[in-house]
Design a protein around this motif. Sequence first.
Motif, PDB file in Angstrom:
ATOM      1  N   ASP A 120       0.819  -1.211   0.000  1.00  0.00           N
ATOM      2  CA  ASP A 120       0.000   0.000   0.000  1.00  0.00           C
ATOM      3  C   ASP A 120       0.856   1.265   0.000  1.00  0.00           C
ATOM      4  O   ASP A 120       0.392   2.322  -0.446  1.00  0.00           O
ATOM      5  N   LEU A 121       2.079   1.163   0.501  1.00  0.00           N
ATOM      6  CA  LEU A 121       2.944   2.344   0.596  1.00  0.00           C
ATOM      7  C   LEU A 121       3.813   2.564  -0.640  1.00  0.00           C
ATOM      8  O   LEU A 121       4.153   3.704  -0.971  1.00  0.00           O
ATOM      9  N   LYS A 122       4.205   1.459  -1.300  1.00  0.00           N
ATOM     10  CA  LYS A 122       5.183   1.590  -2.385  1.00  0.00           C
ATOM     11  C   LYS A 122       4.719   2.538  -3.487  1.00  0.00           C
ATOM     12  O   LYS A 122       5.476   3.416  -3.909  1.00  0.00           O
ATOM     13  N   ASN A 123       3.495   2.380  -3.951  1.00  0.00           N
ATOM     14  CA  ASN A 123       3.027   3.196  -5.068  1.00  0.00           C
ATOM     15  C   ASN A 123       2.942   4.684  -4.734  1.00  0.00           C
ATOM     16  O   ASN A 123       3.461   5.514  -5.491  1.00  0.00           O
TER      17      ASN A 123
ATOM     18  N   GLN B   4      13.018   8.622  -0.538  1.00  0.00           N
ATOM     19  CA  GLN B   4      13.684   7.418  -1.026  1.00  0.00           C
ATOM     20  C   GLN B   4      14.077   6.508   0.137  1.00  0.00           C
ATOM     21  O   GLN B   4      13.971   5.276   0.048  1.00  0.00           O
ATOM     22  N   HIS B   5      14.534   7.114   1.233  1.00  0.00           N
ATOM     23  CA  HIS B   5      14.879   6.329   2.422  1.00  0.00           C
ATOM     24  C   HIS B   5      13.655   5.582   2.940  1.00  0.00           C
ATOM     25  O   HIS B   5      13.725   4.409   3.316  1.00  0.00           O
ATOM     26  N   LEU B   6      12.508   6.257   2.937  1.00  0.00           N
ATOM     27  CA  LEU B   6      11.260   5.615   3.378  1.00  0.00           C
ATOM     28  C   LEU B   6      10.918   4.429   2.484  1.00  0.00           C
ATOM     29  O   LEU B   6      10.500   3.371   2.970  1.00  0.00           O
ATOM     30  N   LEU B   7      11.138   4.590   1.185  1.00  0.00           N
ATOM     31  CA  LEU B   7      10.873   3.490   0.258  1.00  0.00           C
ATOM     32  C   LEU B   7      11.800   2.311   0.537  1.00  0.00           C
ATOM     33  O   LEU B   7      11.379   1.151   0.523  1.00  0.00           O
ATOM     34  N   HIS B   8      13.083   2.594   0.823  1.00  0.00           N
ATOM     35  CA  HIS B   8      14.030   1.527   1.155  1.00  0.00           C
ATOM     36  C   HIS B   8      13.603   0.789   2.415  1.00  0.00           C
ATOM     37  O   HIS B   8      13.689  -0.446   2.488  1.00  0.00           O
ATOM     38  N   LEU B   9      13.135   1.520   3.421  1.00  0.00           N
ATOM     39  CA  LEU B   9      12.681   0.873   4.657  1.00  0.00           C
ATOM     40  C   LEU B   9      11.543  -0.093   4.369  1.00  0.00           C
ATOM     41  O   LEU B   9      11.530  -1.225   4.860  1.00  0.00           O
TER      42      LEU B   9
END
Length: 382
Positions: free
Chosen positions: A158-161, A195-200
Amino acid sequence: MPSADLQTVFVVAADRARAAQLAPLLRQATVIHVADAETLLREAHVHPPDVALLYTDLPGVPPAQVLPLLRQRAELGGTQWLAVGTQGLGAMLGAGADALISDLTPPEALALQVEVLLARARQHHTLQGRVNALQRRMDTWEHEERVRDQLVHMLVHDLKNPIAAVMGLLDIVQEDTRVPDDSRELIKVARDETQHLLHLAVNMLDVRKIQAGKMHLRRELMFTPMFQEVIDLARGDVGSGLRDRRFHCEVEGSLSPASADPEILRRVLANLISNAMKHTTKGGTIGVTVRSAPDAVHVRVQDDGEGIPADDIPNLFAAFEQSRLTLHGRFDTGMGLAFCKLAIEEHGGTIGVESERGHGSTFTFTLPLAQDDDDDFAELLT
């Protein structure tokens, strides 16, 4: 019906006097007379005994034929079976009797033997209680793990997009010439943090995948140029904060080919470089070195930052763990290093860290060399 506070002893014999003779000698047990095998089959199911004395001269169905059926019942798993007689003891032993004794044994000696078997039964019930408690805890843990997996999977997907959409919009705004320079710097920071949030999020999902055995490596032969390319891509994944550090990369010119998944290796290197960046100040040095060894390719990521306290190192690669001493205020789940460890071990390699407080850290991992029976390697050689 026997008391719940006392153990139960069945005396399976035609002569009721045998049970009456034994009862006064067993103060901590209820002695019940059972007249025949048919009654035993019925009563053992309703009130499982702790110890059952099976007299071999029992009329009707021989106890040696009944005992194998009784031993198959789960509720009688803790029952101790004592065969009593002068004949047929061999058949009883073959049928599953726990102990044998002559029917000429004095009542006092017989009672002592029964006490030993009662102690075994108590021990069995105690151990079984512990096993059942552990099983309940295991069932609860497995349920919680399933719920956690479902939650992580749902959150990440749900978060990635939306995170990727925010990153794309920030890239567009950052390239807009109408944006003032001071605002452009803020946009760059926002983009890096996004981007850091996406990596997490992705690390959390991949850690769960590897632990569940659901991540399948797409191995390729990796020579020097591909290692260099993967390192360059990993640097780009880390973000603009790396521009404030001195970064150097050294890849041996004629590496023996390693067998690895380039995309997973890129993620591993991005996590390790990002970790090094978090623990160094602006102007600090971060280096990546790739070297050949007789049985593997060794990759080293080194920094001259704050170092890691010795107490933190044993748990550093565990999920939701990170060093207590950092030079940044950014929240981290510790999933990055957990992913690195699982991913490298999935390749068949090893990963470790050496660090001294105030003198930086060095993370080293190995990748196995391609084997001669590897199809791509064999095709390359021919």
